[in-house]
Design a protein around this motif. Sequence first.
Motif, PDB file in Angstrom:
ATOM      1  N   PHE A 243      43.268  58.584  39.873  1.00 12.95           N
ATOM      2  CA  PHE A 243      44.464  57.924  39.335  1.00 12.95           C
ATOM      3  C   PHE A 243      44.468  56.417  39.622  1.00 12.95           C
ATOM      4  CE2 PHE A 243      46.495  62.248  40.480  1.00 12.95           C
ATOM      5  CZ  PHE A 243      45.772  62.845  39.455  1.00 12.95           C
ATOM      6  N   HIS A 244      44.934  55.668  38.607  1.00  9.13           N
ATOM      7  CA  HIS A 244      45.038  54.210  38.731  1.00  9.13           C
ATOM      8  C   HIS A 244      46.503  53.797  38.934  1.00  9.13           C
ATOM      9  CE1 HIS A 244      40.951  52.905  37.115  1.00  9.13           C
ATOM     10  NE2 HIS A 244      40.910  54.224  37.078  1.00  9.13           N
ATOM     11  N   ARG A 245      46.662  52.519  39.269  1.00  8.28           N
ATOM     12  CA  ARG A 245      48.015  51.954  39.438  1.00  8.28           C
ATOM     13  C   ARG A 245      47.991  50.533  38.900  1.00  8.28           C
ATOM     14  NH1 ARG A 245      50.474  48.804  43.631  1.00  8.28           N
ATOM     15  NH2 ARG A 245      48.505  48.714  44.766  1.00  8.28           N
TER      16      ARG A 245
ATOM     17  N   GLN B  65      34.723  45.962  50.359  1.00  4.52           N
ATOM     18  CA  GLN B  65      33.932  47.148  50.717  1.00  4.52           C
ATOM     19  C   GLN B  65      33.130  47.663  49.512  1.00  4.52           C
ATOM     20  OE1 GLN B  65      33.499  48.544  53.756  1.00  4.52           O
ATOM     21  NE2 GLN B  65      34.695  46.877  54.635  1.00  4.52           N
ATOM     22  N   ARG B  66      33.714  47.584  48.325  1.00  2.00           N
ATOM     23  CA  ARG B  66      32.996  48.046  47.122  1.00  2.00           C
ATOM     24  C   ARG B  66      31.764  47.155  46.887  1.00  2.00           C
ATOM     25  NH1 ARG B  66      33.889  51.008  41.899  1.00  2.00           N
ATOM     26  NH2 ARG B  66      32.511  49.953  40.466  1.00  2.00           N
ATOM     27  N   SER B  67      31.961  45.823  46.974  1.00  2.37           N
ATOM     28  CA  SER B  67      30.816  44.917  46.763  1.00  2.37           C
ATOM     29  C   SER B  67      29.750  45.185  47.814  1.00  2.37           C
ATOM     30  CB  SER B  67      31.222  43.449  46.871  1.00  2.37           C
ATOM     31  OG  SER B  67      32.319  43.205  46.097  1.00  2.37           O
TER      32      SER B  67
ATOM     33  N   LYS C 236      36.619  48.093  36.452  1.00  3.87           N
ATOM     34  CA  LYS C 236      36.386  47.705  37.844  1.00  3.87           C
ATOM     35  C   LYS C 236      36.260  48.888  38.794  1.00  3.87           C
ATOM     36  CE  LYS C 236      38.530  43.142  38.217  1.00  3.87           C
ATOM     37  NZ  LYS C 236      37.507  42.513  39.038  1.00  3.87           N
ATOM     38  N   ARG C 237      36.836  50.038  38.407  1.00  2.00           N
ATOM     39  CA  ARG C 237      36.767  51.199  39.307  1.00  2.00           C
ATOM     40  C   ARG C 237      35.717  52.201  38.840  1.00  2.00           C
ATOM     41  NH1 ARG C 237      40.906  50.530  43.573  1.00  2.00           N
ATOM     42  NH2 ARG C 237      39.521  52.014  44.540  1.00  2.00           N
ATOM     43  N   GLN C 238      34.859  51.764  37.944  1.00  2.00           N
ATOM     44  CA  GLN C 238      33.783  52.653  37.474  1.00  2.00           C
ATOM     45  C   GLN C 238      33.002  53.198  38.675  1.00  2.00           C
ATOM     46  OE1 GLN C 238      31.722  50.885  34.249  1.00  2.00           O
ATOM     47  NE2 GLN C 238      30.019  52.307  34.305  1.00  2.00           N
ATOM     48  N   CYS C 239      32.488  54.406  38.509  1.00  4.51           N
ATOM     49  CA  CYS C 239      31.814  55.101  39.614  1.00  4.51           C
ATOM     50  C   CYS C 239      30.735  54.230  40.273  1.00  4.51           C
ATOM     51  CB  CYS C 239      31.178  56.363  39.048  1.00  4.51           C
ATOM     52  SG  CYS C 239      30.198  57.257  40.238  1.00  4.51           S
ATOM     53  N   ILE C 240      30.769  54.158  41.592  1.00  3.43           N
ATOM     54  CA  ILE C 240      29.783  53.385  42.356  1.00  3.43           C
ATOM     55  C   ILE C 240      28.405  54.039  42.284  1.00  3.43           C
ATOM     56  CG2 ILE C 240      29.066  53.128  44.771  1.00  3.43           C
ATOM     57  CD1 ILE C 240      31.619  51.997  45.480  1.00  3.43           C
TER      58      ILE C 240
ATOM     59  N   ASN D 162      42.723  59.782  30.385  1.00  2.43           N
ATOM     60  CA  ASN D 162      42.258  61.123  29.998  1.00  2.43           C
ATOM     61  C   ASN D 162      40.849  61.044  29.381  1.00  2.43           C
ATOM     62  OD1 ASN D 162      41.989  63.783  29.386  1.00  2.43           O
ATOM     63  ND2 ASN D 162      43.938  63.977  28.265  1.00  2.43           N
ATOM     64  N   TYR D 163      39.835  61.050  30.257  1.00  6.19           N
ATOM     65  CA  TYR D 163      38.441  60.974  29.790  1.00  6.19           C
ATOM     66  C   TYR D 163      38.096  62.205  28.950  1.00  6.19           C
ATOM     67  CZ  TYR D 163      38.003  57.265  33.307  1.00  6.19           C
ATOM     68  OH  TYR D 163      38.182  56.125  34.035  1.00  6.19           O
ATOM     69  N   TYR D 164      38.679  63.325  29.313  1.00  6.07           N
ATOM     70  CA  TYR D 164      38.425  64.572  28.573  1.00  6.07           C
ATOM     71  C   TYR D 164      38.880  64.421  27.115  1.00  6.07           C
ATOM     72  CZ  TYR D 164      39.121  69.444  27.153  1.00  6.07           C
ATOM     73  OH  TYR D 164      39.112  70.630  26.462  1.00  6.07           O
TER      74      TYR D 164
ATOM     75  N   GLY E 246      44.348  48.994  40.343  1.00  8.27           N
ATOM     76  CA  GLY E 246      44.964  49.504  41.571  1.00  8.27           C
ATOM     77  C   GLY E 246      44.781  51.012  41.676  1.00  8.27           C
ATOM     78  N   ARG E 247      44.972  51.521  42.866  1.00  4.14           N
ATOM     79  CA  ARG E 247      44.953  52.980  43.068  1.00  4.14           C
ATOM     80  C   ARG E 247      46.342  53.432  43.489  1.00  4.14           C
ATOM     81  NH1 ARG E 247      40.889  54.932  40.550  1.00  4.14           N
ATOM     82  NH2 ARG E 247      38.880  54.989  41.583  1.00  4.14           N
ATOM     83  N   TRP E 248      46.681  54.631  43.083  1.00  2.00           N
ATOM     84  CA  TRP E 248      47.952  55.200  43.498  1.00  2.00           C
ATOM     85  C   TRP E 248      47.877  55.486  44.988  1.00  2.00           C
ATOM     86  CZ3 TRP E 248      52.360  54.724  41.493  1.00  2.00           C
ATOM     87  CH2 TRP E 248      53.429  55.450  41.993  1.00  2.00           C
TER      88      TRP E 248
END
Length: 508
Positions: free
Chosen positions: A376-378, A125-127, A445-449, A399-401, A98-100
């Motif tokens: 941010f995710h939800r 829309q992503r697909s 699932k939300r990896q960069c398009i 925190n990818y950093y 999810g997204r915030w």
Amino acid sequence: MIFILSIFGLFIIWYCFSRVFKRRSIPNGLKETPIEYGWPILGIIPKIKGPMQNYLLELSRKHGPIFRIRLGMRDVVILGNYQTIRKALVDDAQIFSGRWKMKLVSVVTHDSGIVFKDGPVWSTQRSFILKVLRDFGMGKSISQDIVQGECLFLLNELDSLQGEIIDFSKIIPIYTANIISKFIMNKRFDRSDPRIKFIEYAIFQTSKQSDIVQRLHLMFPIFDKSTIISKFNLWITSKLQLFSKVERVFHDEIEEHKTNLDYNSEGDDLIDRFLLEQNRLSQSTGIVESFTDKQLIFMTFEMFGAGYETTSTTLGWSMLFMSRYKDIQKKVYEEILNVIGEERMPTMNDKKSLNYTQAVMDEILRLSSVAPLGIFHRTFNDTSVDNYFIPKNSLVFANYYACHTDPDIWLKPVEFYPEHFLIKCENDELKYSPREELIPFGIGKRQCIGESLARMEYFIFFVSILQRYQVDFSENISDSLFEETLRGNEGIIRYSKIKNFIFKTHNY
Ligand code: HEM
């Protein structure tokens, strides 16, 4: 008046206390995630000195790799290392994708777009976007032609500025923007074109972190709940004005596409494809579902927003590291010379033969961590990671950093050390070896398009620049300035503060 103010004050106090002392019930067998409370009402805000991701990294040393912070009056779950990020965003992707939802963003974008949406509209829309980008050859030879074309324009510009001090952050964005523009609207712009200038301005205005109102809304849920505050907010008015201009610019583009589109063709770009799908749905069912004009406007705007600055910022960091580590720059140049020579432009087929160069490029991605906290995710439902309970509707930062500077993963976590990505073969040669813990594009699932396009741009531009030029700082850079730059900045994107470079032809 005093009476109204007192009622309002009492309401605020009640609201604050109810949030601070709100009890949570933890399901059997699960533990409560550790929390950093900070100050009453403000939470950890007064304690954050410098970039958020650095502070969160400090906290994960105290609390472990999964914990919560109280940011203002909002609890945020922090995934603080590679394992927790993977467990949440990949193994439990259904729950964490999810997204915030920020009310303010929904208002100005008419609840359209893709980056801040979730649920069925987002997944359709992503697909759709991924399919179109694949059809148009993203990551394949068609997109390579486009990327090489833009790269040639850049090289021409660098040729004309040879030996001069160049602010690279002003030069590069038009070329990465034009690559996205080619996919979206089959157009390229001159730097002086008012439309691209406006798009850049609008992206800057929407992403700039000094935006106090957006921060207040994120940190204090009361702002999201109070329609009164939202309705009379000057911020809303100014953003609505900005976004109605964005709508106009993209609306004109879409109308032009509608006029020129042959509805029996396959379409030339993303806008065409969207209009074809809209037409197909409307003809077959009479309902266009999520394929509305508004969706098209904000989705295309977001693709620009998500795509051009990230890629150009990564190239900016590359120039910084190459100027700082001249011996490494020289080794990259020698490898390029060996594999490609001086004349031919690099292609993606060269990548597998450029072992050292690939290791250097990955090391740049690691230390630059351009999107340090991703987006941010939800959580859609109650869940757990490592037996720590995470309730439904939690706001989650990955925190990818922290993952990219984790001493348990990287031998020299804060040094520039391309050997992180090299292994010795039997014949003693060093071979490039990718690491799964390097996740600058996110995972799950939300990896960069745009990952494969971005990787192609990064490779072609980086190799082409170093093939032709020696890059250097325009002035002496002290160790302390370099270290300060490496520590990074506040904001969604980590950029290099050192932007001025000189490009000269090789004299090795
Ligand atoms: C070096 C360049 C880039 C980096 C480092 C980068 C990084 C990221 C990251 C970290 C995320 C969020 C992942 C998450 O939610 O956990 C993301 C999402 C996204 N990126 Fe990129 N990106 C880059 C280039 C691009 C390009 C070129 C495009 C467009 C063609 C693009 C389009 C998007 C979109 C649309 C999303 C949202 C996806 C969704 O929410 O489903 N990005 N990117």
